[in-house]
Write a protein that holds these residues in place. Structure first.
Motif, PDB file in Angstrom:
ATOM      1  N   MET A   1      -8.602   3.897   2.863  1.00  0.00           N
ATOM      2  CA  MET A   1      -8.864   2.767   1.969  1.00  0.00           C
ATOM      3  C   MET A   1      -7.633   1.870   1.875  1.00  0.00           C
ATOM      4  N   ASP A   2      -6.446   2.461   1.786  1.00  0.00           N
ATOM      5  CA  ASP A   2      -5.220   1.665   1.787  1.00  0.00           C
ATOM      6  C   ASP A   2      -5.095   0.882   3.087  1.00  0.00           C
ATOM      7  N   PHE A   3      -5.399   1.543   4.200  1.00  0.00           N
ATOM      8  CA  PHE A   3      -5.324   0.886   5.502  1.00  0.00           C
ATOM      9  C   PHE A   3      -6.324  -0.274   5.559  1.00  0.00           C
ATOM     10  N   TYR A   4      -7.532  -0.027   5.095  1.00  0.00           N
ATOM     11  CA  TYR A   4      -8.556  -1.072   5.066  1.00  0.00           C
ATOM     12  C   TYR A   4      -8.081  -2.265   4.226  1.00  0.00           C
ATOM     13  N   ASN A   5      -7.562  -1.999   3.046  1.00  0.00           N
ATOM     14  CA  ASN A   5      -7.072  -3.067   2.164  1.00  0.00           C
ATOM     15  C   ASN A   5      -5.958  -3.873   2.823  1.00  0.00           C
ATOM     16  N   MET A   6      -5.076  -3.177   3.536  1.00  0.00           N
ATOM     17  CA  MET A   6      -3.995  -3.863   4.231  1.00  0.00           C
ATOM     18  C   MET A   6      -4.550  -4.774   5.335  1.00  0.00           C
ATOM     19  N   MET A   7      -5.510  -4.278   6.089  1.00  0.00           N
ATOM     20  CA  MET A   7      -6.078  -5.077   7.172  1.00  0.00           C
ATOM     21  C   MET A   7      -6.812  -6.307   6.629  1.00  0.00           C
TER      22      MET A   7
ATOM     23  N   VAL B   1       0.811  -1.219   0.000  1.00  0.00           N
ATOM     24  CA  VAL B   1       0.000   0.000   0.000  1.00  0.00           C
ATOM     25  C   VAL B   1       0.844   1.270   0.000  1.00  0.00           C
ATOM     26  N   ALA B   2       2.114   1.144   0.363  1.00  0.00           N
ATOM     27  CA  ALA B   2       3.027   2.301   0.369  1.00  0.00           C
ATOM     28  C   ALA B   2       4.388   1.863  -0.165  1.00  0.00           C
ATOM     29  N   PRO B   3       4.463   1.550  -1.468  1.00  0.00           N
ATOM     30  CA  PRO B   3       5.694   0.988  -2.031  1.00  0.00           C
ATOM     31  C   PRO B   3       6.912   1.903  -1.943  1.00  0.00           C
TER      32      PRO B   3
END
Length: 82
Positions: free
Chosen positions: A41-47, A17-19
């Motif tokens: 949304m990135d945080f959600y996808n990671m979780m 999510v944070a390359p």
């Protein structure tokens, strides 16, 4: 599963999510959203990805408390080793 193994998995998903982020300089208690400039949304996808890979339930209600590498590690270590 050991804490270092879980940290490695978390960092793998953070990198997705944070390359561009330098995860080696990330402080264990830093707020991930601010430190890595990731949105909700990135945080959600990671979780979701962590939940699927580790086969643990991470309730959305917990997301607000899981804002640092240490806190996510602690939650996942407890959940995986039940």
């Amino acid at each position: 599963m050991s804490a270092p193994d879980i940290i490695a998995i978390i960092k793998k998903h953070l990198h997705r999510v944070a390359p561009e982020a330098d995860l080696e300089t990330l402080q264990p208690d830093e707020d991930l959203g601010r430190a890595l400039d990731i949105d909700s949304m990135d945080f959600y996808n990671m979780m979701v990805a962590l939940s699927e890979e580790l086969k643990v339930d991470i309730p959305e209600e917990e997301y607000s408390t899981l804002r640092s590498l240490n806190r996510i590690r602690q939650f996942l270590t407890e959940s995986v080793n039940k």
